[in-house]
Design an enzyme around this catalytic site. Structure first.
Site, PDB file in Angstrom:
ATOM      1  N   MET A  75      -3.571   2.368   3.317  1.00 49.41           N
ATOM      2  CA  MET A  75      -4.164   3.447   2.520  1.00 49.41           C
ATOM      3  C   MET A  75      -3.163   4.544   2.144  1.00 49.41           C
ATOM      4  O   MET A  75      -3.530   5.707   2.015  1.00 49.41           O
ATOM      5  CB  MET A  75      -5.357   4.048   3.280  1.00 49.41           C
ATOM      6  CG  MET A  75      -6.469   3.044   3.567  1.00 49.41           C
ATOM      7  SD  MET A  75      -7.097   2.223   2.079  1.00 49.41           S
ATOM      8  CE  MET A  75      -8.078   3.568   1.403  1.00 49.41           C
TER       9      MET A  75
ATOM     10  N   LYS B 133       6.649  12.690   2.558  1.00 48.58           N
ATOM     11  CA  LYS B 133       6.448  11.259   2.305  1.00 48.58           C
ATOM     12  C   LYS B 133       7.768  10.505   2.458  1.00 48.58           C
ATOM     13  O   LYS B 133       7.802   9.386   2.981  1.00 48.58           O
ATOM     14  CB  LYS B 133       5.899  11.082   0.876  1.00 48.58           C
ATOM     15  CG  LYS B 133       5.499   9.666   0.539  1.00 48.58           C
ATOM     16  CD  LYS B 133       5.004   9.589  -0.898  1.00 48.58           C
ATOM     17  CE  LYS B 133       4.599   8.198  -1.307  1.00 48.58           C
ATOM     18  NZ  LYS B 133       3.295   7.785  -0.797  1.00 48.58           N
TER      19      LYS B 133
ATOM     20  N   HIS C  11      -6.277  -6.172  -3.867  1.00 46.99           N
ATOM     21  CA  HIS C  11      -7.193  -5.124  -4.299  1.00 46.99           C
ATOM     22  C   HIS C  11      -8.558  -5.749  -4.576  1.00 46.99           C
ATOM     23  O   HIS C  11      -8.638  -6.805  -5.215  1.00 46.99           O
ATOM     24  CB  HIS C  11      -6.659  -4.450  -5.565  1.00 46.99           C
ATOM     25  CG  HIS C  11      -7.532  -3.334  -6.035  1.00 46.99           C
ATOM     26  ND1 HIS C  11      -7.578  -2.103  -5.402  1.00 46.99           N
ATOM     27  CD2 HIS C  11      -8.421  -3.263  -7.050  1.00 46.99           C
ATOM     28  CE1 HIS C  11      -8.456  -1.336  -6.022  1.00 46.99           C
ATOM     29  NE2 HIS C  11      -8.984  -2.015  -7.018  1.00 46.99           N
TER      30      HIS C  11
ATOM     31  N   ASN D 195       0.227  -6.646  -3.022  1.00 50.72           N
ATOM     32  CA  ASN D 195      -0.975  -5.919  -2.586  1.00 50.72           C
ATOM     33  C   ASN D 195      -2.201  -6.749  -2.926  1.00 50.72           C
ATOM     34  O   ASN D 195      -2.194  -7.520  -3.885  1.00 50.72           O
ATOM     35  CB  ASN D 195      -1.055  -4.574  -3.311  1.00 50.72           C
ATOM     36  CG  ASN D 195      -2.271  -3.763  -2.892  1.00 50.72           C
ATOM     37  OD1 ASN D 195      -2.588  -3.668  -1.696  1.00 50.72           O
ATOM     38  ND2 ASN D 195      -2.970  -3.184  -3.847  1.00 50.72           N
TER      39      ASN D 195
ATOM     40  N   ASP E 146      -2.296   0.114  -8.378  1.00 50.93           N
ATOM     41  CA  ASP E 146      -2.952  -1.176  -8.668  1.00 50.93           C
ATOM     42  C   ASP E 146      -2.672  -1.659 -10.098  1.00 50.93           C
ATOM     43  O   ASP E 146      -3.530  -2.272 -10.742  1.00 50.93           O
ATOM     44  CB  ASP E 146      -4.475  -1.074  -8.423  1.00 50.93           C
ATOM     45  CG  ASP E 146      -4.800  -0.628  -7.008  1.00 50.93           C
ATOM     46  OD1 ASP E 146      -4.102  -1.061  -6.075  1.00 50.93           O
ATOM     47  OD2 ASP E 146      -5.733   0.172  -6.834  1.00 50.93           O
TER      48      ASP E 146
ATOM     49  N   SER F 176      -8.693  -7.592   8.338  1.00 47.09           N
ATOM     50  CA  SER F 176      -9.169  -8.969   8.159  1.00 47.09           C
ATOM     51  C   SER F 176      -8.254  -9.754   7.215  1.00 47.09           C
ATOM     52  O   SER F 176      -8.081 -10.968   7.369  1.00 47.09           O
ATOM     53  CB  SER F 176     -10.622  -8.988   7.679  1.00 47.09           C
ATOM     54  OG  SER F 176     -10.739  -8.477   6.378  1.00 47.09           O
ATOM     55  N   ASN F 177      -7.647  -9.077   6.257  1.00 50.29           N
ATOM     56  CA  ASN F 177      -6.664  -9.776   5.412  1.00 50.29           C
ATOM     57  C   ASN F 177      -5.406 -10.108   6.197  1.00 50.29           C
ATOM     58  O   ASN F 177      -4.806 -11.174   6.006  1.00 50.29           O
ATOM     59  CB  ASN F 177      -6.328  -8.942   4.175  1.00 50.29           C
ATOM     60  CG  ASN F 177      -7.376  -9.102   3.094  1.00 50.29           C
ATOM     61  OD1 ASN F 177      -7.501 -10.174   2.509  1.00 50.29           O
ATOM     62  ND2 ASN F 177      -8.143  -8.055   2.864  1.00 50.29           N
TER      63      ASN F 177
ATOM     64  N   VAL G 149       2.869   3.599  -1.970  1.00 55.52           N
ATOM     65  CA  VAL G 149       4.307   3.504  -1.692  1.00 55.52           C
ATOM     66  C   VAL G 149       5.083   4.034  -2.903  1.00 55.52           C
ATOM     67  O   VAL G 149       4.669   3.865  -4.047  1.00 55.52           O
ATOM     68  CB  VAL G 149       4.747   2.066  -1.317  1.00 55.52           C
ATOM     69  CG1 VAL G 149       4.074   1.629  -0.033  1.00 55.52           C
ATOM     70  CG2 VAL G 149       4.478   1.081  -2.433  1.00 55.52           C
TER      71      VAL G 149
ATOM     72  N   ASP H 113       3.892  -2.106  -8.317  1.00 46.96           N
ATOM     73  CA  ASP H 113       4.837  -1.285  -9.074  1.00 46.96           C
ATOM     74  C   ASP H 113       4.533   0.179  -8.777  1.00 46.96           C
ATOM     75  O   ASP H 113       3.755   0.482  -7.869  1.00 46.96           O
ATOM     76  CB  ASP H 113       4.804  -1.635 -10.572  1.00 46.96           C
ATOM     77  CG  ASP H 113       3.470  -1.273 -11.222  1.00 46.96           C
ATOM     78  OD1 ASP H 113       2.642  -0.592 -10.579  1.00 46.96           O
ATOM     79  OD2 ASP H 113       3.260  -1.678 -12.384  1.00 46.96           O
TER      80      ASP H 113
HETATM   81  C1  GRF Z   1      -9.712  -4.997   1.444  1.00 45.93           C
HETATM   82  O1  GRF Z   1     -10.887  -4.984   0.685  1.00 45.93           O
HETATM   83  C2  GRF Z   1      -8.507  -4.881   0.539  1.00 45.93           C
HETATM   84  O2  GRF Z   1      -8.673  -5.514  -0.683  1.00 45.93           O
HETATM   85  C3  GRF Z   1      -8.413  -3.398   0.336  1.00 45.93           C
HETATM   86  O3  GRF Z   1      -8.742  -2.843   1.591  1.00 45.93           O
HETATM   87  C4  GRF Z   1      -9.571  -3.748   2.302  1.00 45.93           C
HETATM   88  C5  GRF Z   1      -8.887  -4.016   3.603  1.00 45.93           C
HETATM   89  O4  GRF Z   1      -9.676  -4.795   4.470  1.00 45.93           O
HETATM   90  N1  GRF Z   1      -7.119  -3.042  -0.157  1.00 45.93           N
HETATM   91  P1  GRF Z   1      -9.029  -5.400   5.795  1.00 45.93           P
HETATM   92  O5  GRF Z   1      -8.415  -4.241   6.570  1.00 45.93           O
HETATM   93  O6  GRF Z   1      -8.004  -6.407   5.378  1.00 45.93           O
HETATM   94  O7  GRF Z   1     -10.187  -6.020   6.532  1.00 45.93           O
END
Ligand code: GRF
Length: 221
Positions: A94, A69, A113, A111, A149, A17-18, A97, A145
């Site tokens: 998830m 990795k 968070h 990022n 987070d 969604s982001n 890096v 960094d």
């Molecule tokens: C969001 O809450 C973001 O802050 C976190 O993971 C979630 C990802 O949601 N890092 P989406 O995949 O963007 O819907």
């Protein structure tokens, strides 16, 4: 707009969604960035569908297919280079890096968070917030960094925690702010309106005025 737009690579693992918020922003003619590539380490991530629907290159690099990795990241970097990516946006990606990865995009990895950092880094930030009993929660966009987070903060938005909240309701309230905040923070970063200043960031007041754009609508002025 004729000005060149910054090329984003968005790294995802889930619903995206982001990513959608960034795609929507990039759909506006005056937005200073475009999504050049979406890369998921999870083959079934719905975010890939969102990318395809927007006509954006969608790639899977499944970490499970690599022995280390370093090999996984080499494959990711290969895709990003091939797509001409200049800035990397982690959006629900998830995997952590590495410092070597960051060296390839110095000061150009962002990022989002779902907490008001430095509170509640790591997994399940909303659950951590509820368990700690905070009355205000929110989200943060920061430069990445080598820590988890811990990077310099670009922008934050706050939401209230209500007595009846559970993890789902609080997450939804925070997510709505995330969708507003990430495109804003990317705009600030790629235009140079925000720059790194050691462990902090400097925001150009000519762009942000009195800074209210960097706070949530309900926050005290
Ligand atoms: C969001 O809450 C973001 O802050 C976190 O993971 C979630 C990802 O949601 N890092 P989406 O995949 O963007 O819907």
């Amino acid at each position: 707009m004729s000005a060149r737009r910054a090329r984003l690579g968005v790294l995802v693992s889930g619903g995206g969604s982001n990513l959608q918020a960034l795609l929507d922003a990039a759909g506006q003619a005056d937005y200073p960035a475009e999504v050049a590539c979406v890369l998921s380490n999870v083959p079934t991530a719905f975010a890939l569908e969102r990318a395809r629907k927007a006509g954006v290159r969608a790639e899977v690099v499944d970490h499970k297919g690599f022995g280390s990795k370093a090999d996984f990241e080499a494959a990711v970097l290969g895709v990003l280079a091939d797509a001409g990516v200049e800035w990397v946006c982690l959006a629900g990606f998830m995997r952590l890096v590495s410092a070597d990865f960051l060296k390839r995009f110095p000061g150009r990895v962002l990022n989002i968070h779902p907490s008001l950092l430095p509170a509640f880094p790591g997994l399940h930030a909303q659950k951590q917030a509820l368990e700690r009993g905070v009355k205000v929660a929110g989200c943060t966009v920061h430069y990445v960094d080598a820590g988890t987070d811990t990077g310099p903060i670009i922008a934050q938005a706050a939401v209230p925690v209500l007595p009846e909240d559970d993890e789902a309701s609080l997450s939804a309230r925070i997510l709505a702010e995330e969708h507003r905040l990430y495109p804003l923070a990317v705009r600030l970063a790629v235009t140079g309106a925000v720059t790194l200043d050691g462990t902090r960031t400097k925001v150009d007041a000519r762009v942000t005025g009195d800074g209210t754009a960097l706070r949530s609508p309900g926050a005290p002025r």
